[in-house]
Scaffold this motif. Structure first.
Motif, PDB file in Angstrom:
ATOM      1  N   ASN A  87       7.748 -63.916 -17.621  1.00 19.50           N
ATOM      2  CA  ASN A  87       8.467 -64.223 -16.353  1.00 19.50           C
ATOM      3  C   ASN A  87       9.178 -65.003 -18.159  1.00 19.50           C
ATOM      4  OD1 ASN A  87       7.173 -64.208 -14.212  1.00 19.50           O
ATOM      5  ND2 ASN A  87       8.663 -63.182 -13.906  1.00 19.50           N
ATOM      6  N   TRP A 122      11.822 -64.770 -11.035  1.00 16.24           N
ATOM      7  CA  TRP A 122       9.748 -65.087 -10.345  1.00 16.24           C
ATOM      8  C   TRP A 122      10.178 -65.044  -8.767  1.00 16.24           C
ATOM      9  CZ3 TRP A 122       4.980 -63.900 -10.930  1.00 16.24           C
ATOM     10  CH2 TRP A 122       3.925 -65.187  -9.750  1.00 16.24           C
ATOM     11  N   ARG A 148       9.398 -61.260  -7.306  1.00 15.38           N
ATOM     12  CA  ARG A 148       8.468 -61.079  -6.918  1.00 15.38           C
ATOM     13  C   ARG A 148       7.630 -61.745  -6.173  1.00 15.38           C
ATOM     14  NH1 ARG A 148       6.989 -60.222 -13.944  1.00 15.38           N
ATOM     15  NH2 ARG A 148       4.785 -59.417 -12.275  1.00 15.38           N
ATOM     16  N   LYS A 151       7.569 -60.231  -2.733  1.00 11.52           N
ATOM     17  CA  LYS A 151       7.030 -59.118  -2.762  1.00 11.52           C
ATOM     18  C   LYS A 151       5.838 -59.372  -2.360  1.00 11.52           C
ATOM     19  CE  LYS A 151      10.615 -56.538  -5.116  1.00 11.52           C
ATOM     20  NZ  LYS A 151      10.634 -55.545  -6.055  1.00 11.52           N
ATOM     21  N   ASP A 170       2.374 -54.658  -5.089  1.00 12.60           N
ATOM     22  CA  ASP A 170       2.899 -55.534  -5.019  1.00 12.60           C
ATOM     23  C   ASP A 170       1.931 -56.766  -5.560  1.00 12.60           C
ATOM     24  OD1 ASP A 170       4.318 -54.772  -3.106  1.00 12.60           O
ATOM     25  OD2 ASP A 170       2.374 -53.353  -2.215  1.00 12.60           O
ATOM     26  N   ASN A 173       3.013 -57.730  -8.859  1.00 11.07           N
ATOM     27  CA  ASN A 173       3.952 -59.272  -9.072  1.00 11.07           C
ATOM     28  C   ASN A 173       3.990 -60.182  -9.342  1.00 11.07           C
ATOM     29  OD1 ASN A 173       6.618 -57.117  -8.878  1.00 11.07           O
ATOM     30  ND2 ASN A 173       5.751 -56.885  -6.515  1.00 11.07           N
TER      31      ASN A 173
END
Length: 814
Positions: free
Chosen positions: A201, A209, A212, A215, A626, A629
């Motif tokens: 990141n 971020w 993410r 999510k 997911d 992430n």
């Protein structure tokens, strides 16, 4: 906001005939003519650009089909997993309280007092355990790479210096005090057994971020709701409690050993599940190998069979199934009225058919076997109990079949190292568990050695065991190398009986080999992991595992459990070929096995396994992206946070007929299309009935319409979109949709938290940023004053995006 009067829903559609037509005749055509496909194949919709301007209708993606595919992928159809229909509000409140209480009991029971002291379940990492190059996740800054810890002079504190932790990000270096890092840092792991993230990141872009992390949060919430609905469905199932068997005390007295304290508690837990509860049992018995899990199962079987029900004992291998059969047959030998049978894929077809007949007629009380027991050909007459041994060794289809059985019968799962999903359910209280961690008094720990392969070490280990009159397992990951290994060992021990065993051998040959090994006629058994479960040979106390990197942690733990099952000390030698080729994941796995050599460590190993392997097998591969992430550890902690707030995210759905769509769109179907439909009026009534029932009925109607008549013209597409919008709105708790100037209003009963979670889940920045909430309405701001058809298309897209987050919510009705 000014009060606006709204008209009822406008007509769904109108039939417009050519002015010269004095009479309309329905033509029962079965197949569309060529011209119909040619002119209507693509369909036409209005395209909304990011600035909300409208272009001329052009062929584009089929939005309805895309929505259908998305719903099919992300939503669970009513009846799937036997979750039942939407609950009432009072029922939802009651069951959610039960879930939260059960989760807390599970945490306290299986994690002990340690978690009470910590104040919850956490996966934050100790900064001092990190190594340079390790990937970490900072809860606020995202994924970075750990560089090191350095003490810097600050003039603060007794020493005048503070320790700082340095993390490398894509656009620079971050430093933070070590004390603060301990509260915000997580180790980065992934389900695909790699520790390297796709990208680091940027400190300058916190929004990326946050997206993410959102999510991951949505994925977590969906999992929680899914698990909770499955659990609630099980609580809703009812069966009468089993009567306490009058001969149970006598049956228990035949157990030749003094039960350990943990065993006694497991006996009590299972007895209460069967004789006091009115809901089916789903209990995990988690105990180290040789700690007495089978005895718990035997007593459950006796209770169920004594009440006139059948019991199925399911094992992953023929070897384990055969041993279970022998143990059960011996234990029930004083009860001739209880019939025991065994089934496997190696039996002759005639023999299988005879067993099928006996099962159907209730002539077999206890059926032991492999996955063949899960076949559709077996018609169980009165199945009451399913005992599953080593569930982690079954395939996906077998696990799905087991899951379907769990909704109708009592289930007892035995495992020394549960699969991560099983362990997770036990930890969070969605599943009852009994932990047997007390070893029998005569047991001693197995001495485990992990090292580079050496022929001299192999020979020395075998010779040591043979010199003390014992037997040896020599395990390889593949059948291909068995004969070569046998020949190599034979060179050093020419007079010692050696045999091979693997799953592709014939039934009789395999059984004969195992019989000779059990009786001591064979001293060295060169085999695959077919011996992983089931063999209980007190004289075999050395196991050598070659190419250990190809085995999973659960397999290694089970294999090690084959030795040291008596008062003799057991030895396990785990050999790898080249340490430089070992993946970091494999290295951690081997270190965990060597570290947890004490008795009763299977449960702790399973926790370690979760940290190493991640969540790929926990909730399925769909969520792997997911999890990627945010990493496994933060994902897991978010999961526990979500569980503690499971009652906050709920949606109160409304009846379909109560939803008003006040957008003046009344499409006119072209006469050619009307002429082509068999019965257009009845067809539209059928569409309305399908939409009123549920989204799945509407999807089925749409797909049937297209199969029979091809892709619909644009006017019919608008009709379908109106139906979809009202149906989705009903499920989302939206009662009215209307437009005032350049703003679309959606009257809803949802909470502000629910709206925020839904809006945050929308992938498009444009769609997400145009939505707001005033406490009673979702508002969508349009940059232009659109025509009614264009507004309908915009509403369809907007409601579709909100609907995509629906699986993350507990759904109930008034």
């Amino acid at each position: 906001m000014a009060v606006v009067k709204h008209s009822p829903n406008p007509p769904l559609f109108s039939l417009r005939f050519p002015s010269h037509s004095a009479r309309f005749v329905f033509l029962p055509l079965r197949k569309p003519p060529y011209w119909f496909f040619h002119t209507l194949k693509a369909g036409y919709t209005s395209t909304i650009t990011p600035s909300h301007s409208i272009t001329t209708p052009v062929p584009e993606h089929d939005h309805i089909e895309l929505l259908n595919e998305r719903i099919r992928k992300e939503h669970r159809k009513p009846g799937d997993d036997n979750t039942g229909s939407t609950m009432g509000q009072e029922e939802a409140d009651m069951y959610m309280r039960m879930v939260k209480e059960q989760q807390q009991r599970g945490l306290q029971k299986l994690r002990g007092e340690e978690q009470k002291q910590l104040g919850g379940f956490g996966y934050r990492v100790d900064p001092y355990e990190l190594q340079p190059g390790d990937y970490v996740v900072h809860r606020k800054a995202g994924i970075g790479k750990f560089v090191g810890i350095k003490q810097m002079a600050t003039g603060e504190g007794p020493s005048g210096a503070t320790e700082y932790l340095f993390i490398e990000y894509a656009d620079g270096m971050a430093k933070l005090p070590v004390k603060q890092a301990g509260r915000l840092l997580y180790r980065y792991n992934l389900p695909n057994e790699t520790k390297k993230p796709r990208t680091l990141n940027k400190l300058s872009d916190p929004a990326a971020w946050e997206k993410r992390r959102t999510k991951g949060k949505i994925a977590v919430q969906k999992m929680v709701v899914n698990l909770m609905e499955l659990y609630l469905h099980r609580l809703k199932l009812k069966r009468p409690p089993y009567p306490k068997a009058p001969e149970m005390e006598q049956f228990c007295a035949y157990f030749p050993y003094e039960p350990t304290p943990d065993q006694k508690q497991a006996f009590i837990d299972v007895e209460k599940d069967l004789t006091e509860r009115t809901t089916p049992m789903d209990r995990l018995i988690c105990g180290d190998v040789g700690f007495g899990k089978t005895e718990v199962a035997l007593r459950a079987i006796f209770c169920v069979v004594s009440a006139g029900k059948q019991a199925m004992v399911l094992a992953p291998t023929i070897v384990l199934a055969r041993q279970h059969f022998e143990v059960i047959k011996e234990r029930f030998s004083d009860y001739p009225h209880i019939k025991v049978g065994a089934l496997s894929r190696y039996q002759a077809n005639q023999e299988k058919l005879e067993y099928f007949r006996m099962i159907k007629n209730g002539e077999l009380d206890i059926i032991v076997g492999t996955h063949v027991l899960l076949g559709n050909r077996i018609p169980y007459d009165k199945l009451g109990l399913l005992v599953v041994d080593e569930e982690q060794r079954f395939g996906v289809k077998q696990k799905e079949k087991i899951a379907s059985l769990k909704t109708s019968v009592d289930v007892l799962t035995l495992s020394a190292t549960p699969i991560p999903r099983t362990l997770y359910l036990a930890l969070t209280g969605f599943r009852d568990a009994s932990l047997i961690s007390t070893p029998p008094p005569e047991r001693v720990p197995v001495k485990t050695t992990v090292s580079l392969y050496s022929k001299n070490r192999v020979v020395a280990a075998i010779r040591h065991e043979l010199d003390r009159g014992g037997q040896v397992y020599y395990v390889l990951p593949r059948i291909k190398g068995l004969e070569e290994a046998r020949a190599s060992i034979k060179v050093f021990f020419p007079d010692v009986p050696i045999a091979c065993a693997h799953g592709q051998q014939g039934s009789k040959e395999l059984e004969e080999t195992m019989r000779k090994f059990v009786q001591g006629e064979i001293k060295i058994l060169v085999c695959t992991n077919i011996v992983e479960s089931g063999l209980d040979i007190s004289n075999a106390n050395t196991i050598i595992i070659q190419d250990v990197q190809y085995f999973g942690m659960s397999q290694l733990y089970q294999l090690r459990g084959r030795v040291g099952r008596s008062e003799k000390e057991g030895f396990a030698y785990l050999f790898y070929n080249d340490i430089t080729t070992l993946k970091a994941q494999t290295y951690d796995k081997l270190a965990a096995i060597e570290q947890h050599g004490e008795l009763g460590s299977g449960f702790h190993l399973a926790q370690k396994d979760m940290g190493i392997r991640g969540f790929g097998n926990v909730f399925g591969e769909q969520q792997t992206g997911d999890i990627g992430n945010v990493g496994t550890d933060l994902f897991f902690e978010m999961l526990f946070e979500s569980l503690s707030k499971v009652d906050e995210n709920r949606i109160l759905s409304v009846p379909y007929r109560n939803v008003q769509l006040d957008i003046d769109v009344t499409p006119h179907l072209p006469s050619d299309y009307i002429n082509f439909l068999e019965n257009p009026v009845e067809l539209m009534n059928e569409a309305e009935r399908a939409a009123e029932k549920n989204i799945w009925s509407l999807i089925e109607f749409t797909e049937t319409l297209r199969r029979q008549y091809g892709k619909e013209p644009y006017s019919m597409e608008l009709i379908l979109k109106k139906l979809y919008v009202r149906r989705m709105a009903a499920d989302l708790g939206i009662t009215n949709i209307f437009k005032v100037k350049n703003t679309v209003y959606m009257a809803t009963n949802m909470s502000k938290k629910a709206f925020k979670l839904m809006r945050d889940s929308i992938g498009s920045d444009v769609q997400r940023n145009c939505l707001s909430f005033d406490g009673s309405h979702i508002k969508g701001n349009l940059l232009l004053d659109l025509r009614s058809e264009q507004v309908l298309n915009w509403i369809f897209q907007c409601v579709s995006e909100l609907y995509a987050a629906l699986p993350a919510f507990v759904k109930y009705q008034d």
